[in-house]
Scaffold this motif. Structure first.
Motif, PDB file in Angstrom:
ATOM      1  N   ARG A 221       0.819  -1.216   0.000  1.00 46.32           N
ATOM      2  CA  ARG A 221       0.000   0.000   0.000  1.00 46.32           C
ATOM      3  C   ARG A 221       0.849   1.261   0.000  1.00 46.32           C
ATOM      4  O   ARG A 221       0.634   2.171  -0.803  1.00 46.32           O
ATOM      5  CB  ARG A 221      -0.928   0.007   1.224  1.00 46.32           C
ATOM      6  N   VAL A 222       1.841   1.321   0.891  1.00 43.62           N
ATOM      7  CA  VAL A 222       2.589   2.564   1.044  1.00 43.62           C
ATOM      8  C   VAL A 222       3.482   2.832  -0.155  1.00 43.62           C
ATOM      9  O   VAL A 222       3.681   3.990  -0.560  1.00 43.62           O
ATOM     10  CB  VAL A 222       3.386   2.565   2.368  1.00 43.62           C
ATOM     11  N   LEU A 223       4.030   1.789  -0.789  1.00 44.79           N
ATOM     12  CA  LEU A 223       4.834   1.999  -1.989  1.00 44.79           C
ATOM     13  C   LEU A 223       3.977   2.572  -3.121  1.00 44.79           C
ATOM     14  O   LEU A 223       4.405   3.472  -3.846  1.00 44.79           O
ATOM     15  CB  LEU A 223       5.479   0.689  -2.441  1.00 44.79           C
ATOM     16  N   ARG A 224       2.753   2.079  -3.258  1.00 48.06           N
ATOM     17  CA  ARG A 224       1.865   2.596  -4.307  1.00 48.06           C
ATOM     18  C   ARG A 224       1.439   4.019  -4.006  1.00 48.06           C
ATOM     19  O   ARG A 224       1.457   4.889  -4.881  1.00 48.06           O
ATOM     20  CB  ARG A 224       0.641   1.687  -4.449  1.00 48.06           C
ATOM     21  N   GLU A 225       1.064   4.284  -2.764  1.00 49.73           N
ATOM     22  CA  GLU A 225       0.606   5.627  -2.411  1.00 49.73           C
ATOM     23  C   GLU A 225       1.748   6.640  -2.430  1.00 49.73           C
ATOM     24  O   GLU A 225       1.527   7.827  -2.684  1.00 49.73           O
ATOM     25  CB  GLU A 225      -0.075   5.604  -1.044  1.00 49.73           C
ATOM     26  N   ALA A 226       2.970   6.190  -2.179  1.00 47.57           N
ATOM     27  CA  ALA A 226       4.133   7.078  -2.274  1.00 47.57           C
ATOM     28  C   ALA A 226       4.576   7.280  -3.711  1.00 47.57           C
ATOM     29  O   ALA A 226       5.475   8.069  -3.977  1.00 47.57           O
ATOM     30  CB  ALA A 226       5.294   6.522  -1.455  1.00 47.57           C
ATOM     31  N   ARG A 227       3.974   6.548  -4.652  1.00 43.51           N
ATOM     32  CA  ARG A 227       4.295   6.617  -6.075  1.00 43.51           C
ATOM     33  C   ARG A 227       5.743   6.192  -6.338  1.00 43.51           C
ATOM     34  O   ARG A 227       6.469   6.828  -7.091  1.00 43.51           O
ATOM     35  CB  ARG A 227       4.000   8.008  -6.648  1.00 43.51           C
ATOM     36  N   ILE A 228       6.133   5.085  -5.714  1.00 43.01           N
ATOM     37  CA  ILE A 228       7.498   4.577  -5.844  1.00 43.01           C
ATOM     38  C   ILE A 228       7.515   3.361  -6.755  1.00 43.01           C
ATOM     39  O   ILE A 228       6.767   2.403  -6.542  1.00 43.01           O
ATOM     40  CB  ILE A 228       8.082   4.204  -4.463  1.00 43.01           C
ATOM     41  N   MET A 229       8.381   3.400  -7.766  1.00 43.52           N
ATOM     42  CA  MET A 229       8.768   2.205  -8.513  1.00 43.52           C
ATOM     43  C   MET A 229      10.143   1.817  -8.005  1.00 43.52           C
ATOM     44  O   MET A 229      11.040   2.657  -7.901  1.00 43.52           O
ATOM     45  CB  MET A 229       8.828   2.479 -10.019  1.00 43.52           C
ATOM     46  N   VAL A 230      10.324   0.525  -7.682  1.00 42.29           N
ATOM     47  CA  VAL A 230      11.579   0.049  -7.122  1.00 42.29           C
ATOM     48  C   VAL A 230      12.396  -0.620  -8.230  1.00 42.29           C
ATOM     49  O   VAL A 230      11.848  -1.312  -9.091  1.00 42.29           O
ATOM     50  CB  VAL A 230      11.329  -0.950  -5.973  1.00 42.29           C
ATOM     51  N   TYR A 231      13.720  -0.397  -8.206  1.00 38.53           N
ATOM     52  CA  TYR A 231      14.647  -0.951  -9.198  1.00 38.53           C
ATOM     53  C   TYR A 231      15.783  -1.655  -8.473  1.00 38.53           C
ATOM     54  O   TYR A 231      16.254  -1.188  -7.436  1.00 38.53           O
ATOM     55  CB  TYR A 231      15.216   0.157 -10.087  1.00 38.53           C
TER      56      TYR A 231
END
Length: 388
Positions: free
Chosen positions: A268-278
């Motif tokens: 949830r928090v990664l999506r709401e923070a608008r983060i794409m992880v690499y």
């Protein structure tokens, strides 16, 4: 009297004042005015000459902008062609949202690119140097590669960059993002490698400690970035943290529920923070378990399915729509490939269906009406039951 009639009244009064002043200046008598016939608009223009008042058309009123509220689920979407180049110029009708195999209506749509509308704020690149999980002998090499990336183009960064260093003593943040690559590179050069206190001599306890610290760092970063607007690319430079095997005696129900809560929260928090992880990694020799993360790509739908591996770095990369690159020693090239994802993307939103229960997992798929393209975005989300 309405506002419109009041306006006419004021304009009429001002016109008579102007006429009276004109007459006084010309020395005309009131009687002469009474005997004269009113002039037409064309005649008045001829009498007053070319410098007289000219009738013009009133501009049409501006159309009111139609504001459409965003849906509850918001996604950043990257679309690439068969050669990996960004696909621009797509329209809302080119996108189809499929939620648990059911179509959902696109409620809002925005397109961003370097050549068109640029995002405001600009996409932020979060560059994380993971010295906690890097072998000590590789820290110096990775530090040099990150410095080379930052000093490209005379140190003028295309995107604002935030530097984060993860070590066995915690995480250190750069106070604010910057486009001054030379200044950030100077900070990187000052990072000293040291032998981690969490080392192989600790056995399984060391793996657990590195896992916990790394996963907690990811959550802390996401929580911090969720307070800031805009899209972010989190580039994790390092091999990632250990993927812990299921204990021989299995997980207790308490452990599984805790793992499930962690999976839901981080998703949830990664999506709401608008983060794409690499994931960007140097060559480390033989990597027999390099593809082990794929065993954890299936959705975690109940607490009974939750394991530590569901929080592995490459699993999070896949779930957020990022890239897994390397391992090889061209870290500069790997980082540049990641940053290219900031050059063009789409922002869409939709409302999810009514959930039957709390933490209901939904598979997501974005289909684009163009042949041969690849779409990367969040692979799913946990829906919440409606409040009663």
């Amino acid at each position: 009297m309405g506002h419109r009639d009041s306006g006419k009244f004021r304009l009429a009064a001002l016109s008579w004042v102007a006429v009276a002043l004109f007459i006084a200046l010309q020395g005309f008598s009131a009687g002469a005015v009474g005997q004269s016939s009113p002039a037409t608009g064309a005649q008045a223009g001829q009498q007053q000459g070319s410098d007289g008042p000219v009738l013009t058309e009133r501009p049409a009123p501006k159309a009111k902008s139609l504001v459409i509220p965003e849906g509850r689920i918001k996604l950043d979407v990257v679309v690439e062609d068969s050669e990996g180049s960004p696909v621009t110029g797509l329209q809302p009708w080119d996108f189809k949202i499929v939620d648990n195999n059911q179509p959902r209506k696109v409620l809002s749509f925005s397109a961003f690119s370097d050549a068109g509308v640029r995002p405001d704020p600009p996409v932020e690149v979060i560059l994380l140097m993971d010295t906690l999980n890097l072998p000590f002998q590789q820290v110096s090499f990775v530090r040099g590669q990150i410095g080379d990336f930052l000093r490209q183009n005379g140190g003028k960064l295309k995107q604002p960059v935030t530097l984060i260093v993860l070590s066995d003593v915690g995480i250190r943040f750069q106070p604010r993002p910057s486009t001054d690559g030379n200044a950030i590179a100077t900070v990187v050069e000052g990072i000293k490698g040291s032998v981690s206190m969490i080392n192989p001599a600790m056995g399984g306890d060391g793996y657990v400690e590195r896992f916990q610290r790394s996963a907690r760092a990811m959550d802390n970063i996401a929580q911090n970035e969720a307070r800031k607007p805009g899209r972010k690319l989190l580039i994790w430079v390092g091999p990632g943290w250990p993927m812990l095997n299921r204990p021989a005696n299995g997980y207790s129900e308490k452990e599984q529920r805790r793992n499930f809560d962690n999976v839901i929260e981080l998703s949830r928090v990664l999506r709401e923070a608008r983060i794409m992880v690499y994931s960007v990694a140097p060559a480390t020799g033989a990597t027999p378990n390099a593809l082990y993360y794929k065993a954890f790509l299936s959705p975690v739908k109940t607490y009974r399915d939750a394991e530590f591996g569901d929080l592995a770095l490459k699993v999070l990369v896949t779930q957020t729509g990022g890239r897994i690159l390397g391992p090889d020693n061209d870290l500069v090239g790997q980082i540049n490939q990641c940053v290219e994802d900031a050059s063009a993307f789409y922002r869409i939103s939709f409302d999810p269906p009514v959930a039957e229960h709390a933490d209901e997992y939904h598979d997501l798929s974005i289909v684009v009406n163009k042949p041969g393209v690849t779409v990367r975005t969040n692979s799913g989300y946990y829906n919440e039951a409606a409040a009663h």
